[in-house]
Design a protein around this motif. Structure first.
Motif, mmCIF file in Angstrom:
data_model
loop_
_atom_site.group_PDB
_atom_site.id
_atom_site.type_symbol
_atom_site.label_atom_id
_atom_site.label_comp_id
_atom_site.label_asym_id
_atom_site.label_seq_id
_atom_site.Cartn_x
_atom_site.Cartn_y
_atom_site.Cartn_z
ATOM 1 N N MET A 34 2.456 -5.874 5.622
ATOM 2 C CA MET A 34 2.629 -6.022 4.172
ATOM 3 C C MET A 34 1.254 -5.889 3.532
ATOM 4 N N GLY A 35 1.260 -5.665 2.237
ATOM 5 C CA GLY A 35 -0.028 -5.541 1.576
ATOM 6 C C GLY A 35 0.120 -5.166 0.122
ATOM 7 N N TRP A 36 -0.969 -4.601 -0.399
ATOM 8 C CA TRP A 36 -1.026 -4.291 -1.822
ATOM 9 C C TRP A 36 -1.623 -2.913 -2.059
ATOM 10 N N TYR A 37 -0.998 -2.174 -2.953
ATOM 11 C CA TYR A 37 -1.539 -0.953 -3.502
ATOM 12 C C TYR A 37 -1.834 -1.201 -4.978
ATOM 13 N N ARG A 38 -2.608 -0.323 -5.549
ATOM 14 C CA ARG A 38 -2.782 -0.346 -7.004
ATOM 15 C C ARG A 38 -2.784 1.067 -7.547
ATOM 16 N N GLN A 39 -2.441 1.166 -8.835
ATOM 17 C CA GLN A 39 -2.323 2.479 -9.468
ATOM 18 C C GLN A 39 -2.757 2.394 -10.915
ATOM 19 N N GLN A 44 -3.068 8.575 -8.200
ATOM 20 C CA GLN A 44 -2.187 8.183 -7.108
ATOM 21 C C GLN A 44 -2.358 6.708 -6.766
ATOM 22 N N ARG A 45 -1.322 6.193 -6.165
ATOM 23 C CA ARG A 45 -1.382 4.812 -5.701
ATOM 24 C C ARG A 45 -2.391 4.717 -4.546
ATOM 25 N N VAL A 46 -3.203 3.680 -4.569
ATOM 26 C CA VAL A 46 -4.275 3.508 -3.584
ATOM 27 C C VAL A 46 -4.067 2.197 -2.837
ATOM 28 N N LEU A 47 -4.214 2.247 -1.511
ATOM 29 C CA LEU A 47 -4.085 1.042 -0.704
ATOM 30 C C LEU A 47 -5.282 0.133 -0.940
ATOM 31 N N VAL A 48 -5.014 -1.101 -1.324
ATOM 32 C CA VAL A 48 -6.071 -2.067 -1.605
ATOM 33 C C VAL A 48 -6.316 -2.972 -0.416
ATOM 34 N N ALA A 49 -5.245 -3.502 0.154
ATOM 35 C CA ALA A 49 -5.384 -4.427 1.281
ATOM 36 C C ALA A 49 -4.090 -4.440 2.065
ATOM 37 N N THR A 50 -4.219 -4.604 3.376
ATOM 38 C CA THR A 50 -3.049 -4.664 4.219
ATOM 39 C C THR A 50 -3.222 -5.752 5.262
ATOM 40 N N ILE A 51 -2.123 -6.413 5.597
ATOM 41 C CA ILE A 51 -2.158 -7.442 6.623
ATOM 42 C C ILE A 51 -1.010 -7.154 7.582
ATOM 43 N N PRO A 52 -1.343 -6.663 8.778
ATOM 44 C CA PRO A 52 -0.304 -6.327 9.734
ATOM 45 C C PRO A 52 0.235 -7.572 10.428
ATOM 46 N N THR A 53 1.414 -7.430 11.024
ATOM 47 C CA THR A 53 1.981 -8.524 11.798
ATOM 48 C C THR A 53 1.095 -8.806 13.009
ATOM 49 N N ALA A 54 0.595 -7.730 13.605
ATOM 50 C CA ALA A 54 -0.355 -7.851 14.718
ATOM 51 C C ALA A 54 -1.555 -6.978 14.395
ATOM 52 N N GLY A 55 -2.737 -7.546 14.481
ATOM 53 C CA GLY A 55 -3.930 -6.780 14.161
ATOM 54 C C GLY A 55 -4.724 -7.429 13.058
ATOM 55 N N THR A 56 -5.713 -6.721 12.597
ATOM 56 C CA THR A 56 -6.621 -7.280 11.610
ATOM 57 C C THR A 56 -6.336 -6.733 10.221
ATOM 58 N N THR A 57 -6.774 -7.444 9.245
ATOM 59 C CA THR A 57 -6.617 -7.006 7.871
ATOM 60 C C THR A 57 -7.545 -5.833 7.579
ATOM 61 N N ASP A 58 -7.221 -5.101 6.554
ATOM 62 C CA ASP A 58 -8.041 -3.964 6.162
ATOM 63 C C ASP A 58 -8.083 -3.899 4.641
ATOM 64 N N TYR A 59 -9.199 -3.383 4.124
ATOM 65 C CA TYR A 59 -9.404 -3.371 2.682
ATOM 66 C C TYR A 59 -9.970 -2.052 2.209
#
Length: 121
Positions: A34-39, A44-59
């Protein structure tokens, strides 16, 4: 199906903070991330942050060190804490959820309705 409801957007001054929340409901037990995009208008919509079920967050590079994504599994909620806000953070922020589809071998995505964040200088 997955339903996502965002809250927490609004108006902030530069240097201020806001916290976005995204409440997930429906079939959410096997989501991959799950995570967040912004527009912004015309872009275009841009990925801001993501938090996977397994793994590390990304920004997104431009928010690293200022934004923090987190999740509360007991509340089925993902948060985006936004600090040191800048006018260029102004956008509509969309919560997303993603699940791998074993039939199509692609990801299925679900989106929230979007919440406006406006940062004044």
């Amino acid at each position: 199906q997955v339903q996502l409801v965002e809250s927490g957007g609004g108006l902030a001054q530069a240097g201020g903070s806001l916290r976005l929340s995204c409440l997930a409901s429906g079939i959410i037990s096997d989501l991959n991330a799950m995570g967040w995009y912004r527009q912004t208008p015309g872009k275009q919509r841009v990925l801001v942050a993501t938090i996977p079920t397994a793994g590390t967050t990304d920004y997104l590079d431009s928010v690293k060190g200022r934004f923090t994504i987190s999740r509360d599994n007991a509340k089925n909620t993902v948060y985006l804490q936004m600090n040191s806000l800048k006018p260029e953070d102004t956008a509509v922020y969309y919560c997303y959820a993603r699940r791998w589809n074993f039939e199509t071998h692609t990801y299925d995505y679900w989106w929230g309705q979007g919440t406006q964040v406006t940062v004044s200088s």
